[in-house]
Design an enzyme around this catalytic site. Sequence first.
Site, PDB file in Angstrom:
ATOM      1  N   PRO A  21      54.270  44.744  22.369  1.00 54.77           N
ATOM      2  CA  PRO A  21      53.180  44.738  23.357  1.00 54.77           C
ATOM      3  C   PRO A  21      52.007  45.557  22.813  1.00 54.77           C
ATOM      4  O   PRO A  21      52.211  46.658  22.310  1.00 54.77           O
ATOM      5  CB  PRO A  21      53.799  45.430  24.582  1.00 54.77           C
TER       6      PRO A  21
ATOM      7  N   GLN B 266      55.573  43.555  29.838  1.00 56.92           N
ATOM      8  CA  GLN B 266      55.809  44.994  29.765  1.00 56.92           C
ATOM      9  C   GLN B 266      55.148  45.714  30.935  1.00 56.92           C
ATOM     10  O   GLN B 266      53.946  45.557  31.188  1.00 56.92           O
ATOM     11  CB  GLN B 266      55.285  45.604  28.469  1.00 56.92           C
TER      12      GLN B 266
ATOM     13  N   CYS C 175      54.212  54.920  25.320  1.00 59.28           N
ATOM     14  CA  CYS C 175      52.762  55.024  25.096  1.00 59.28           C
ATOM     15  C   CYS C 175      52.309  56.479  25.100  1.00 59.28           C
ATOM     16  O   CYS C 175      52.510  57.202  26.083  1.00 59.28           O
ATOM     17  CB  CYS C 175      52.011  54.244  26.170  1.00 59.28           C
TER      18      CYS C 175
ATOM     19  N   LYS D 100      61.026  50.336  25.793  1.00 59.94           N
ATOM     20  CA  LYS D 100      60.475  50.685  24.482  1.00 59.94           C
ATOM     21  C   LYS D 100      60.182  52.179  24.486  1.00 59.94           C
ATOM     22  O   LYS D 100      59.493  52.668  25.400  1.00 59.94           O
ATOM     23  CB  LYS D 100      59.207  49.865  24.242  1.00 59.94           C
TER      24      LYS D 100
ATOM     25  N   ASN E 260      60.976  49.220  15.461  1.00 58.82           N
ATOM     26  CA  ASN E 260      59.535  48.948  15.496  1.00 58.82           C
ATOM     27  C   ASN E 260      58.778  50.036  14.737  1.00 58.82           C
ATOM     28  O   ASN E 260      59.162  51.187  14.744  1.00 58.82           O
ATOM     29  CB  ASN E 260      59.053  48.893  16.961  1.00 58.82           C
ATOM     30  N   GLY E 261      57.699  49.595  14.091  1.00 55.35           N
ATOM     31  CA  GLY E 261      56.800  50.529  13.419  1.00 55.35           C
ATOM     32  C   GLY E 261      56.707  50.271  11.932  1.00 55.35           C
ATOM     33  O   GLY E 261      57.706  50.300  11.218  1.00 55.35           O
TER      34      GLY E 261
ATOM     35  N   ARG F  96      50.881  45.521  14.851  1.00 55.94           N
ATOM     36  CA  ARG F  96      49.572  45.287  14.243  1.00 55.94           C
ATOM     37  C   ARG F  96      49.579  44.129  13.250  1.00 55.94           C
ATOM     38  O   ARG F  96      48.610  43.367  13.166  1.00 55.94           O
ATOM     39  CB  ARG F  96      49.084  46.579  13.572  1.00 55.94           C
TER      40      ARG F  96
HETATM   41  C1  LIG Z   1      45.923  48.317  19.789  1.00 50.21           C
HETATM   42  C2  LIG Z   1      47.325  48.736  20.171  1.00 50.21           C
HETATM   43  C3  LIG Z   1      47.729  48.652  21.471  1.00 50.21           C
HETATM   44  C4  LIG Z   1      49.039  49.010  21.833  1.00 50.21           C
HETATM   45  N1  LIG Z   1      49.440  48.852  23.134  1.00 50.21           N
HETATM   46  C5  LIG Z   1      50.735  49.066  23.452  1.00 50.21           C
HETATM   47  C6  LIG Z   1      51.232  48.722  24.743  1.00 50.21           C
HETATM   48  O1  LIG Z   1      50.519  48.175  25.586  1.00 50.21           O
HETATM   49  N2  LIG Z   1      52.543  49.009  25.011  1.00 50.21           N
HETATM   50  C7  LIG Z   1      53.373  49.558  24.070  1.00 50.21           C
HETATM   51  O2  LIG Z   1      54.557  49.804  24.359  1.00 50.21           O
HETATM   52  N3  LIG Z   1      52.934  49.885  22.844  1.00 50.21           N
HETATM   53  C8  LIG Z   1      51.651  49.612  22.502  1.00 50.21           C
HETATM   54  N4  LIG Z   1      51.240  49.832  21.240  1.00 50.21           N
HETATM   55  C9  LIG Z   1      52.215  50.253  20.218  1.00 50.21           C
HETATM   56  C10 LIG Z   1      52.844  49.018  19.560  1.00 50.21           C
HETATM   57  O3  LIG Z   1      53.595  48.253  20.479  1.00 50.21           O
HETATM   58  C11 LIG Z   1      53.769  49.427  18.399  1.00 50.21           C
HETATM   59  O4  LIG Z   1      54.776  50.261  18.913  1.00 50.21           O
HETATM   60  C12 LIG Z   1      53.032  50.185  17.307  1.00 50.21           C
HETATM   61  O5  LIG Z   1      51.807  49.548  16.990  1.00 50.21           O
HETATM   62  C13 LIG Z   1      53.895  50.285  16.053  1.00 50.21           C
HETATM   63  O6  LIG Z   1      54.227  49.010  15.566  1.00 50.21           O
HETATM   64  P1  LIG Z   1      53.439  48.351  14.316  1.00 50.21           P
HETATM   65  O7  LIG Z   1      53.479  49.352  13.195  1.00 50.21           O
HETATM   66  O8  LIG Z   1      54.208  47.100  14.026  1.00 50.21           O
HETATM   67  O9  LIG Z   1      52.027  48.108  14.764  1.00 50.21           O
HETATM   68  C14 LIG Z   1      49.938  49.498  20.858  1.00 50.21           C
HETATM   69  C15 LIG Z   1      49.516  49.598  19.532  1.00 50.21           C
HETATM   70  C16 LIG Z   1      48.227  49.208  19.180  1.00 50.21           C
HETATM   71  C17 LIG Z   1      47.815  49.283  17.726  1.00 50.21           C
END
Ligand SMILES: Cc1cc2nc3c(=O)[nH]c(=O)nc-3n(C[C@H](O)[C@H](O)[C@H](O)COP(=O)(O)O)c2cc1C
Length: 338
Positions: free
Chosen positions: A17, A72, A102, A141, A202-203, A227
């Site tokens: 999300p 979510q 978050c 999450k 995740n990450g 991302r």
């Molecule tokens: C622009 C942006 C918005 C995000 N919004 C949410 C969100 O609404 N809910 C959530 O649980 N995590 C949110 N995240 C975190 C992502 O879900 C994820 O945990 C984080 O980006 C790490 O994963 P990645 O390295 O694959 O990007 C957000 C991340 C980004 C970059």
Amino acid sequence: MLKIHNKIFSTPLLLAPMAGLTHSALRTLLLSYGGIGLLSTEMLSARRLPVENQRISPFLIRSESEKPLSYQLLVTDVQQIAPAMDALHRFAADCVDINFGCPAPRVRKAGGGSSLMSDPVRVRQIIRTARRETDLPLTAKIRLGEDLNGPVLRDFCLMLQDEGLDMLTVHARLRGESFCRKPRWEWVGKVKQWLNIPVVANGGIFSVEDAAGCLALSGADGLMIGRAAAQKPWLFAEIAREIYSVDIPMPEIVLPQLYAQFALGLTRFRPERRLGRLKEFTHYFALNYPFGHHLAMAVQKSTTPVLAWQQAVDFFARTDPDGLKVVETREVAAALSP
Ligand SMILES: Cc1cc2nc3c(=O)[nH]c(=O)nc-3n(C[C@H](O)[C@H](O)[C@H](O)COP(=O)(O)O)c2cc1C
């Protein structure tokens, strides 16, 4: 394949999300490449959800094809759960996820997101109530917490499982850690050993190699990608094929065409909602080009979606003329204009 509660998902690859990013246009683009097992909305306020109109809310608009879709919830009070679940049943959600990760100050101040990880009593009530109110797969999450504390994290995760959670996604960073820090995938492995329910890592997954490295360190049941979904929407298909041996063809990737497809997807939103979403997406998409920051900056400065599109066309004409040849540029501009 991934089984969560009473549902089976075609691959264990999940969309993370992301506020401002995981909306109908991106989800549709991702589906065109395949490989994804479960889509997601961005975080949705559980308080506001019951009064939102699914047909016009930019957070809820979706097409029939966007399935399976996890919604979510950002919960700040247990009283919000029952009405929010009613709304999600009406919206035909396939899965419900609760945000305990978050770190945004605004969200924490309201008592949601990662602030809840310091309040296991309230989290227990939230999960217990959510479990009572829905038979949909119920997931959460989290981040790793405030500091690396195995026993605290283990108790928290076991409590979620005891209250009926069906799957847990772990963003492998502490609450205060930024994206610059390497994710601690080995900690997802610890969580996996503590629980019986599926655990998703995740990450920091941006390539097939990252996915393989994360799985090797975590032994996770699935991978959630954030991302990179906006940067490389074809990555799910690549990982599905290379790691999970799913038989999907690898399409030819033509970046200007992909960008046009996304821009056309934005026309589902009201005109005033398009520009912000185009800017947000471009921030990640532009990373595909060595000088992509020129594209990102030009779009960022644009005052209308049509002007932003024109900037992108100019950029492609300079850096990717062959790719641009297959794009009906005027059609996209016409579709984007109010
Ligand atoms: C622009 C942006 C918005 C995000 N919004 C949410 C969100 O609404 N809910 C959530 O649980 N995590 C949110 N995240 C975190 C992502 O879900 C994820 O945990 C984080 O980006 C790490 O994963 P990645 O390295 O694959 O990007 C957000 C991340 C980004 C970059």
